[in-house]
Write an enzyme that holds these catalytic residues in place. Structure first.
Site, mmCIF file in Angstrom:
data_model
loop_
_atom_site.group_PDB
_atom_site.id
_atom_site.type_symbol
_atom_site.label_atom_id
_atom_site.label_comp_id
_atom_site.label_asym_id
_atom_site.label_seq_id
_atom_site.Cartn_x
_atom_site.Cartn_y
_atom_site.Cartn_z
ATOM 1 N N LYS A 1 0.743 -1.127 -0.089
ATOM 2 C CA LYS A 1 -0.046 -0.062 0.015
ATOM 3 C C LYS A 1 0.845 1.238 -0.026
ATOM 4 O O LYS A 1 0.429 2.422 -0.353
ATOM 5 C CB LYS A 1 -1.042 -0.073 1.213
ATOM 6 C CG LYS A 1 -2.024 -1.016 1.158
ATOM 7 C CD LYS A 1 -2.732 -1.362 -0.017
ATOM 8 C CE LYS A 1 -3.695 0.019 -0.420
ATOM 9 N NZ LYS A 1 -4.984 -0.485 -1.157
ATOM 10 N N SER B 1 -2.690 -12.480 3.909
ATOM 11 C CA SER B 1 -3.162 -12.383 2.358
ATOM 12 C C SER B 1 -2.132 -12.984 1.251
ATOM 13 O O SER B 1 -2.385 -13.311 0.326
ATOM 14 C CB SER B 1 -3.633 -11.004 1.891
ATOM 15 O OG SER B 1 -2.503 -10.304 1.641
HETATM 16 N N1 PMP Z 1 -3.450 -7.563 1.367
HETATM 17 C C1 PMP Z 1 -3.279 -6.774 2.559
HETATM 18 C C2 PMP Z 1 -2.614 -7.448 3.523
HETATM 19 C C3 PMP Z 1 -3.754 -5.667 2.365
HETATM 20 O O1 PMP Z 1 -3.519 -4.585 3.306
HETATM 21 C C4 PMP Z 1 -4.511 -5.376 1.142
HETATM 22 C C5 PMP Z 1 -5.001 -3.814 1.124
HETATM 23 N N2 PMP Z 1 -6.146 -3.709 1.679
HETATM 24 C C6 PMP Z 1 -4.744 -5.944 0.197
HETATM 25 C C7 PMP Z 1 -4.030 -7.048 0.168
HETATM 26 C C8 PMP Z 1 -5.475 -5.596 -1.124
HETATM 27 O O2 PMP Z 1 -4.851 -4.685 -1.950
HETATM 28 P P1 PMP Z 1 -5.460 -3.809 -2.734
HETATM 29 O O3 PMP Z 1 -6.311 -2.781 -1.941
HETATM 30 O O4 PMP Z 1 -4.552 -3.136 -3.764
HETATM 31 O O5 PMP Z 1 -6.600 -4.422 -3.356
#
Ligand code: PMP
Length: 300
Positions: free
Chosen positions: A44, A261
């Site tokens: 991010k 994630s």
């Molecule tokens: N994984 C994590 C740990 C995140 O913090 C985020 C952002 N919310 C994402 C994945 C997804 O990224 P994006 O917002 O670009 O879809």
């Protein structure tokens, strides 16, 4: 002098080849884009830096205005870090059940926090940010990462070209989880333009109640304005337990301490690897694992 600023270190993260986990699939190369190498510790940083730069260019973010947004954690950390480095006040709406470490980190950078109901998760934080912005529009620059095109454009400009160069154009599949969808939409659009045959796979939790922090179950959430559900070629659902298991394997078999994630992206990557004859799969690993070490799954 060769010195650079902190914010210049955002991006250019390593693309790591998984050495052992992909062994059952010898004709498939599994590559992880290790986004915790960014200075704020996650993917991010890219979106937040892009949003701040675009708002500065448009004259919407000025020293007399506070940057306001909702975040599940990582974007907040990125805004707080960039705000501190550039001299902007930052106010974040964040679900009260965010990890204690994230909350301490945000405070360390000097951000102001509005804790929202854990029951409403990230949607509750979004509603609160909207309410604050509507009440006092002149006080805030409402960054609105879910609807701000500068979010996906940051990935179109940086993440996509990096992966294209790092794979020397050999990528066949991109796997990214959906939060705001900025990573998938921006990286995916760039890669498709270079090579239309690249398959873009979106990862989502398999149910509304899940432990995949940072990811959204789209059919039961406020759908981000920057998300185009027709864009991904493939949609893959991952169970929370599968992601946890992959986080443990990444640590013990690859020496990679990755976030949950990232584990979800790997779970999806292995399903994909079992279905294709050959290919180069790039998985986005959004953050590292140190923030999640107190999670129950490590004790089991
Ligand atoms: N994984 C994590 C740990 C995140 O913090 C985020 C952002 N919310 C994402 C994945 C997804 O990224 P994006 O917002 O670009 O879809």
């Amino acid at each position: 002098m060769l010195a650079e600023t902190l914010l210049e270190r955002i991006g250019n993260t390593p693309l790591l080849r998984l050495q052992k986990i992909g062994r059952p699939f010898p004709s498939v190369t599994l590559l992880a884009k290790a986004e915790w190498f960014n200075p704020g510790g996650s993917v991010k940083d890219r979106a937040a830096a892009g949003i701040v730069a675009a708002a500065e260019r448009a004259g919407m973010l000025r020293p007399d205005r506070t940057l306001l947004d909702a975040s599940s954690g990582n974007t907040g950390v990125a805004y707080a870090m960039i705000g501190a480095a550039k001299g902007y006040r930052v106010k974040l709406c964040i679900p009260a059940n965010a990890s204690a470490e994230v909350i301490k980190t945000l405070k360390a950078y000097g951000a102001e926090l509005v804790l929202t109901s854990p029951l409403e998760s990230s949607d509750g934080a979004i509603r609160e940010a909207r309410r604050l912005a509507a009440k006092e529009p002149h006080r805030y620059y409402y960054a609105d990462q879910y609807n701000n095109p500068a979010n996906w454009q940051a990935h179109y400009r940086t993440t996509g070209p990096e992966i294209w160069e790092q794979t020397q154009g050999e990528i066949t599949h991109l796997i990214a989880g959906l939060g705001t969808s900025g990573t998938l939409m921006g990286t995916g659009r760039y890669l498709k333009e270079q090579k239309p045959s690249v398959q873009i796979a979106a990862v989502q939790p398999d149910s509304p109640l899940h432990g995949l922090e940072g990811l959204k179950h789209m059919t039961t959430s406020i759908v981000p304005g920057i998300y185009d559900e027709r864009f991904p070629d493939l949609n893959l659902e991952v169970k929370t337990e599968e992601a946890y298991a992959m986080v443990k394997r990444l640590a013990s078999e690859e020496g990679l301490l990755a976030g949950i994630s990232s584990g979800a992206a790997l779970a999806a990557g292995l399903v994909l690897a079992s279905k294709i004859e050959a290919g180069v799969i790039v998985m986005i690993f959004p953050d590292g694992g140190s923030r999640y070490l107190d999670e129950e799954f490590w004790k089991q």
